[in-house]
Motif scaffolding. Structure first.
Motif, PDB file in Angstrom:
ATOM      1  N   SER A   1       0.812  -1.214   0.000  1.00  0.00           N
ATOM      2  CA  SER A   1       0.000   0.000   0.000  1.00  0.00           C
ATOM      3  C   SER A   1       0.850   1.269   0.000  1.00  0.00           C
ATOM      4  O   SER A   1       0.316   2.366  -0.103  1.00  0.00           O
ATOM      5  CB  SER A   1      -0.933   0.012   1.208  1.00  0.00           C
TER       6      SER A   1
ATOM      7  N   GLU B   1       2.595   2.331   2.562  1.00  0.00           N
ATOM      8  CA  GLU B   1       2.553   2.963   3.883  1.00  0.00           C
ATOM      9  C   GLU B   1       3.694   2.537   4.802  1.00  0.00           C
ATOM     10  O   GLU B   1       3.859   3.085   5.880  1.00  0.00           O
ATOM     11  CB  GLU B   1       1.217   2.637   4.565  1.00  0.00           C
TER      12      GLU B   1
ATOM     13  N   GLU C   1       3.977   5.597   7.103  1.00  0.00           N
ATOM     14  CA  GLU C   1       3.575   6.899   6.581  1.00  0.00           C
ATOM     15  C   GLU C   1       2.173   6.742   6.013  1.00  0.00           C
ATOM     16  O   GLU C   1       1.985   6.063   5.002  1.00  0.00           O
ATOM     17  CB  GLU C   1       4.543   7.399   5.517  1.00  0.00           C
ATOM     18  N   VAL C   2       1.217   7.328   6.707  1.00  0.00           N
ATOM     19  CA  VAL C   2      -0.190   7.148   6.363  1.00  0.00           C
ATOM     20  C   VAL C   2      -0.891   8.502   6.246  1.00  0.00           C
ATOM     21  O   VAL C   2      -0.355   9.521   6.673  1.00  0.00           O
ATOM     22  CB  VAL C   2      -0.907   6.260   7.411  1.00  0.00           C
ATOM     23  N   ALA C   3      -2.088   8.481   5.710  1.00  0.00           N
ATOM     24  CA  ALA C   3      -2.824   9.717   5.464  1.00  0.00           C
ATOM     25  C   ALA C   3      -3.373  10.357   6.723  1.00  0.00           C
ATOM     26  O   ALA C   3      -3.595  11.563   6.753  1.00  0.00           O
ATOM     27  CB  ALA C   3      -3.968   9.443   4.484  1.00  0.00           C
ATOM     28  N   SER C   4      -3.589   9.556   7.776  1.00  0.00           N
ATOM     29  CA  SER C   4      -4.215  10.122   8.969  1.00  0.00           C
ATOM     30  C   SER C   4      -3.882   9.308  10.211  1.00  0.00           C
ATOM     31  O   SER C   4      -3.466   8.145  10.119  1.00  0.00           O
ATOM     32  CB  SER C   4      -5.739  10.147   8.800  1.00  0.00           C
TER      33      SER C   4
ATOM     34  N   ARG D   1      -5.939   6.149  10.332  1.00  0.00           N
ATOM     35  CA  ARG D   1      -5.383   5.014   9.579  1.00  0.00           C
ATOM     36  C   ARG D   1      -4.294   4.330  10.398  1.00  0.00           C
ATOM     37  O   ARG D   1      -4.219   3.101  10.426  1.00  0.00           O
ATOM     38  CB  ARG D   1      -4.828   5.487   8.228  1.00  0.00           C
TER      39      ARG D   1
END
Length: 123
Positions: free
Chosen positions: A43, A45, A89-92, A95
């Protein structure tokens, strides 16, 4: 946003004398974790992950009245010790909690989620 995931394990379950030899339980847990890591790599992330050495081989550096001193070994009776870390490393934050919740559900040990202060810190 990058997050540091700090994985803790019961101190009593991590015997210093056998720290270099993984138990079957530890190997099974690692195999489960590797599946999560593969999913996060796919993904985009996943950033990095590492296991840590046993606390008895740690060194703590402190500033004291006589200057800076490095001391070996553990210092307190601990119920849990830091066993590994990962960076995602994620969007929020939501998450990050979702990912960590799945890992904790399977492995059963607590993981602390801490934001990593990037270049924009203090800007």
């Amino acid at each position: 946003m990058k997050y540091l995931l700090l994985s803790y394990t019961p101190a009593a379950a991590w015997d210093a004398a056998t720290a270099d030899t993984a138990s079957e339980e530890a190997l099974a847990a690692f195999a489960v974790y590797q599946k999560f890591e593969e999913e996060l790599r796919a993904s985009g992330e996943f950033v990095t992950s590492e296991g840590l050495g046993h606390p008895v081989v740690s060194t703590t550096v402190r500033k004291g009245a006589d200057g800076v001193v490095a001391t070996d070994g553990p210092f307190a009776e601990l119920k849990e010790v830091l066993a590994s870390f990962a960076v995602i490393e994620v969007a929020s934050h939501e998450r990050a909690v979702e990912i960590v919740g799945r890992i904790v559900d399977v492995l059963g040990e607590p993981i602390e989620i801490r934001p990593i202060m990037g270049d924009d810190f203090g800007a």
